[in-house]
Design a protein around this motif. Structure first.
Motif, PDB file in Angstrom:
ATOM      1  N   ALA A  45      -3.972  13.153  -4.085  1.00  0.00           N
ATOM      2  CA  ALA A  45      -4.387  12.006  -4.894  1.00  0.00           C
ATOM      3  C   ALA A  45      -3.809  10.705  -4.347  1.00  0.00           C
ATOM      4  O   ALA A  45      -4.503   9.683  -4.289  1.00  0.00           O
ATOM      5  N   ALA A  46      -2.555  10.734  -3.933  1.00  0.00           N
ATOM      6  CA  ALA A  46      -1.916   9.518  -3.426  1.00  0.00           C
ATOM      7  C   ALA A  46      -2.545   9.075  -2.108  1.00  0.00           C
ATOM      8  O   ALA A  46      -2.774   7.877  -1.894  1.00  0.00           O
ATOM      9  N   SER A  47      -2.858  10.009  -1.228  1.00  0.00           N
ATOM     10  CA  SER A  47      -3.489   9.624   0.042  1.00  0.00           C
ATOM     11  C   SER A  47      -4.915   9.129  -0.178  1.00  0.00           C
ATOM     12  O   SER A  47      -5.364   8.205   0.501  1.00  0.00           O
ATOM     13  N   PHE A  48      -5.610   9.712  -1.145  1.00  0.00           N
ATOM     14  CA  PHE A  48      -6.936   9.217  -1.497  1.00  0.00           C
ATOM     15  C   PHE A  48      -6.838   7.771  -1.998  1.00  0.00           C
ATOM     16  O   PHE A  48      -7.594   6.892  -1.577  1.00  0.00           O
ATOM     17  N   PHE A  49      -5.873   7.528  -2.869  1.00  0.00           N
ATOM     18  CA  PHE A  49      -5.660   6.186  -3.402  1.00  0.00           C
ATOM     19  C   PHE A  49      -5.281   5.205  -2.293  1.00  0.00           C
ATOM     20  O   PHE A  49      -5.769   4.069  -2.261  1.00  0.00           O
ATOM     21  N   VAL A  50      -4.416   5.630  -1.379  1.00  0.00           N
ATOM     22  CA  VAL A  50      -4.005   4.768  -0.268  1.00  0.00           C
ATOM     23  C   VAL A  50      -5.214   4.365   0.567  1.00  0.00           C
ATOM     24  O   VAL A  50      -5.361   3.207   0.966  1.00  0.00           O
ATOM     25  N   VAL A  79       0.842  -1.205   0.000  1.00  0.00           N
ATOM     26  CA  VAL A  79       0.000   0.000   0.000  1.00  0.00           C
ATOM     27  C   VAL A  79       0.873   1.249   0.000  1.00  0.00           C
ATOM     28  O   VAL A  79       0.649   2.176  -0.787  1.00  0.00           O
ATOM     29  N   GLY A  80       1.884   1.275   0.855  1.00  0.00           N
ATOM     30  CA  GLY A  80       2.791   2.413   0.888  1.00  0.00           C
ATOM     31  C   GLY A  80       3.565   2.571  -0.404  1.00  0.00           C
ATOM     32  O   GLY A  80       3.762   3.679  -0.902  1.00  0.00           O
ATOM     33  N   MET A  81       3.985   1.455  -0.970  1.00  0.00           N
ATOM     34  CA  MET A  81       4.746   1.491  -2.215  1.00  0.00           C
ATOM     35  C   MET A  81       3.889   1.996  -3.373  1.00  0.00           C
ATOM     36  O   MET A  81       4.321   2.842  -4.162  1.00  0.00           O
ATOM     37  N   LEU A  82       2.659   1.526  -3.465  1.00  0.00           N
ATOM     38  CA  LEU A  82       1.778   1.968  -4.550  1.00  0.00           C
ATOM     39  C   LEU A  82       1.363   3.430  -4.378  1.00  0.00           C
ATOM     40  O   LEU A  82       1.239   4.163  -5.361  1.00  0.00           O
ATOM     41  N   GLY A  83       1.169   3.850  -3.136  1.00  0.00           N
ATOM     42  CA  GLY A  83       0.879   5.264  -2.888  1.00  0.00           C
ATOM     43  C   GLY A  83       2.046   6.150  -3.302  1.00  0.00           C
ATOM     44  O   GLY A  83       1.851   7.196  -3.927  1.00  0.00           O
ATOM     45  N   SER A 103       0.099   2.941   7.716  1.00  0.00           N
ATOM     46  CA  SER A 103       1.392   2.523   7.174  1.00  0.00           C
ATOM     47  C   SER A 103       1.529   2.912   5.706  1.00  0.00           C
ATOM     48  O   SER A 103       2.638   3.147   5.226  1.00  0.00           O
ATOM     49  N   GLY A 104       0.440   3.016   4.986  1.00  0.00           N
ATOM     50  CA  GLY A 104       0.491   3.389   3.577  1.00  0.00           C
ATOM     51  C   GLY A 104       0.771   4.859   3.347  1.00  0.00           C
ATOM     52  O   GLY A 104       1.302   5.249   2.314  1.00  0.00           O
ATOM     53  N   VAL A 105       0.445   5.680   4.325  1.00  0.00           N
ATOM     54  CA  VAL A 105       0.627   7.116   4.190  1.00  0.00           C
ATOM     55  C   VAL A 105       2.030   7.554   4.639  1.00  0.00           C
ATOM     56  O   VAL A 105       2.480   8.648   4.297  1.00  0.00           O
ATOM     57  N   CYS A 141     -11.667  12.488   2.621  1.00  0.00           N
ATOM     58  CA  CYS A 141     -12.542  12.448   1.445  1.00  0.00           C
ATOM     59  C   CYS A 141     -12.852  11.022   1.021  1.00  0.00           C
ATOM     60  O   CYS A 141     -13.996  10.681   0.705  1.00  0.00           O
ATOM     61  N   SER A 142     -11.835  10.193   1.016  1.00  0.00           N
ATOM     62  CA  SER A 142     -12.042   8.806   0.628  1.00  0.00           C
ATOM     63  C   SER A 142     -12.987   8.098   1.591  1.00  0.00           C
ATOM     64  O   SER A 142     -13.863   7.339   1.169  1.00  0.00           O
ATOM     65  N   GLU A 143     -12.820   8.358   2.870  1.00  0.00           N
ATOM     66  CA  GLU A 143     -13.684   7.724   3.851  1.00  0.00           C
ATOM     67  C   GLU A 143     -15.122   8.248   3.754  1.00  0.00           C
ATOM     68  O   GLU A 143     -16.081   7.477   3.875  1.00  0.00           O
TER      69      GLU A 143
END
Length: 143
Positions: free
Chosen positions: A58-63, A34-38, A84-86, A130-132
């Protein structure tokens, strides 16, 4: 070649912070991914004429979206993956540079860097929220 190094580093950083947060063992690798893809999305958006703030948003939304999917698959709370992804997106270097410039009496540059670090941090938080909110709205509309 440098992108591969960045991806490996972001994977290790996310996984290491997952260990610090005592996540279940079965989620260590997914947390790293998740962190790597973000980070990958952040780097790719930086190549476009998108600033660091919008790329972080955008990356945090995706994460968070990815964290919601993995939370259902692994039957764990979303926060296990989102925190951990952020981690790779956090502007620690920028904040450090801002403080260093304060110590060196370069206040004009310190204020600029501090404001940038603050806005990137806000963008990360806004992307998570926003994602939540969108996820909750979709869940409620299905009921």
């Amino acid at each position: 070649m440098i992108i591969i190094e960045q991806l490996l580093t972001s994977f290790v950083a996310s996984s290491a912070f997952s260990i610090l947060f005592n996540v279940p063992r079965k989620t260590l690798l997914p947390c790293g991914f998740v962190g790597m893809l973000g980070w990958l999305l952040y780097v790719l958006l930086q190549e476009l004429p998108v600033g660091a703030i919008m790329a972080s948003l955008a990356a945090s939304f995706f994460v968070t979206v990815l964290s919601q999917v993995l939370a259902k698959i692994y039957k764990t709370p979303i926060i296990v993956f989102s925190v951990s992804g952020v981690i790779p997106l956090v502007p620690g270097g920028t904040a450090y540079d801002a403080m260093r410039n304060v110590v060196e009496n370069h206040y004009d540059l310190a204020v600029q860097l501090g404001a940038k670090a603050f806005m990137i941090s806000g963008a990360i938080a806004f992307g998570l929220v926003c994602s939540e909110v969108i996820n909750q709205a979709i869940r409620r509309s299905r009921l």
